[in-house]
Design a protein around this motif. Structure first.
Motif, PDB file in Angstrom:
ATOM      1  N   ASN A  89       0.822  -1.213   0.000  1.00  0.00           N
ATOM      2  CA  ASN A  89       0.000   0.000   0.000  1.00  0.00           C
ATOM      3  C   ASN A  89       0.853   1.260   0.000  1.00  0.00           C
ATOM      4  OD1 ASN A  89      -2.439  -1.405   0.032  1.00  0.00           O
ATOM      5  ND2 ASN A  89      -2.389  -1.600   2.260  1.00  0.00           N
ATOM      6  N   SER A  90       2.113   1.144   0.383  1.00  0.00           N
ATOM      7  CA  SER A  90       3.021   2.291   0.423  1.00  0.00           C
ATOM      8  C   SER A  90       3.855   2.414  -0.853  1.00  0.00           C
ATOM      9  CB  SER A  90       3.970   2.165   1.618  1.00  0.00           C
ATOM     10  OG  SER A  90       3.246   2.148   2.830  1.00  0.00           O
ATOM     11  N   ILE A  91       3.551   1.582  -1.845  1.00  0.00           N
ATOM     12  CA  ILE A  91       4.332   1.570  -3.081  1.00  0.00           C
ATOM     13  C   ILE A  91       3.419   1.928  -4.254  1.00  0.00           C
ATOM     14  CG2 ILE A  91       5.731   0.165  -4.643  1.00  0.00           C
ATOM     15  CD1 ILE A  91       6.474  -1.555  -2.206  1.00  0.00           C
ATOM     16  N   SER A  92       3.850   2.914  -5.025  1.00  0.00           N
ATOM     17  CA  SER A  92       3.122   3.291  -6.245  1.00  0.00           C
ATOM     18  C   SER A  92       3.808   2.660  -7.446  1.00  0.00           C
ATOM     19  CB  SER A  92       3.110   4.807  -6.424  1.00  0.00           C
ATOM     20  OG  SER A  92       2.382   5.409  -5.392  1.00  0.00           O
ATOM     21  N   VAL A  93       3.003   2.199  -8.390  1.00  0.00           N
ATOM     22  CA  VAL A  93       3.524   1.520  -9.580  1.00  0.00           C
ATOM     23  C   VAL A  93       2.939   2.185 -10.818  1.00  0.00           C
ATOM     24  CG1 VAL A  93       3.673  -0.674 -10.822  1.00  0.00           C
ATOM     25  CG2 VAL A  93       3.626  -0.665  -8.317  1.00  0.00           C
ATOM     26  N   LYS A  94       3.804   2.515 -11.769  1.00  0.00           N
ATOM     27  CA  LYS A  94       3.357   3.048 -13.054  1.00  0.00           C
ATOM     28  C   LYS A  94       4.203   2.382 -14.128  1.00  0.00           C
ATOM     29  CE  LYS A  94       2.908   7.248 -15.759  1.00  0.00           C
ATOM     30  NZ  LYS A  94       1.557   7.530 -16.059  1.00  0.00           N
ATOM     31  N   THR A  95       3.565   1.991 -15.221  1.00  0.00           N
ATOM     32  CA  THR A  95       4.280   1.319 -16.309  1.00  0.00           C
ATOM     33  C   THR A  95       4.109   2.100 -17.596  1.00  0.00           C
ATOM     34  OG1 THR A  95       3.780  -0.796 -15.249  1.00  0.00           O
ATOM     35  CG2 THR A  95       4.571  -0.871 -17.520  1.00  0.00           C
ATOM     36  N   VAL A  96       5.213   2.357 -18.274  1.00  0.00           N
ATOM     37  CA  VAL A  96       5.199   3.043 -19.563  1.00  0.00           C
ATOM     38  C   VAL A  96       6.087   2.263 -20.524  1.00  0.00           C
ATOM     39  CG1 VAL A  96       5.700   5.180 -20.808  1.00  0.00           C
ATOM     40  CG2 VAL A  96       4.860   5.288 -18.445  1.00  0.00           C
ATOM     41  N   LYS A  97       5.474   1.703 -21.569  1.00  0.00           N
ATOM     42  CA  LYS A  97       6.184   0.928 -22.593  1.00  0.00           C
ATOM     43  C   LYS A  97       7.043  -0.179 -21.981  1.00  0.00           C
ATOM     44  CE  LYS A  97       6.146   4.613 -25.972  1.00  0.00           C
ATOM     45  NZ  LYS A  97       6.914   5.464 -26.863  1.00  0.00           N
ATOM     46  N   GLY A  98       6.495  -0.836 -20.962  1.00  0.00           N
ATOM     47  CA  GLY A  98       7.178  -1.972 -20.352  1.00  0.00           C
ATOM     48  C   GLY A  98       8.167  -1.600 -19.256  1.00  0.00           C
ATOM     49  N   VAL A  99       8.404  -0.308 -19.062  1.00  0.00           N
ATOM     50  CA  VAL A  99       9.304   0.141 -17.997  1.00  0.00           C
ATOM     51  C   VAL A  99       8.447   0.443 -16.771  1.00  0.00           C
ATOM     52  CG1 VAL A  99      10.996   1.874 -17.269  1.00  0.00           C
ATOM     53  CG2 VAL A  99      10.922   1.115 -19.663  1.00  0.00           C
TER      54      VAL A  99
END
Length: 136
Positions: A89-99
């Motif tokens: 819950n304390s970690i944000s995740v975002k993915t852009v073109k597999g990164v």
């Protein structure tokens, strides 16, 4: 695609009528002009069809990338939830073109290593950009 089919049909109908009208006439220059117009219209429709097809393909690829990135993000979050000892819950995740870009707080450096290891193992992840910080 429907618009191109309709456009082609209208051009065919219009130019067919012109050619039919010209075929009964003995006026050769008028026939030649109608034939040239027909050829020009056919080329225009062909080019428009190719441009439309390329635009659709490009849009589909863009959508595929978005869906893939969303899928990767969901898989990463799922794996982090399942990993023991990690407060996902304390970690944000975002993915852009597999990164995958990570940000947020963890309790130790070893947790950072664990999170990066878990994320790297997810199918489709090309690389991980770690922005995690150890909270005191």
């Amino acid at each position: 695609m429907k618009n191109i089919a309709i456009l082609r049909s209208l051009i065919v109908i219009g130019l067919s009528g012109t050619l039919f009208a010209c075929s009964s006439s003995a006026n050769s220059p008028l026939k030649e002009q109608a034939s040239q117009t027909w050829d020009s219209a056919a080329k225009t429709v062909d080019i428009a069809g190719k441009d439309t097809s390329e635009a659709i393909s490009s849009g589909v690829k863009s959508t595929d990338n978005y869906v893939d990135d969303s899928s990767i993000t969901a898989q990463v979050k799922s794996k982090l939830l399942a990993a023991s000892g990690i407060d996902s819950n304390s970690i944000s995740v975002k993915t852009v073109k597999g990164v995958v870009y990570l940000s947020g707080f963890v309790k130790s450096d070893s947790q950072i290593d664990t999170v990066v290891q878990v994320v790297s193992a997810v199918n489709g992840v090309k690389s991980v950009q770690n922005g995690l910080v150890v909270a005191n």
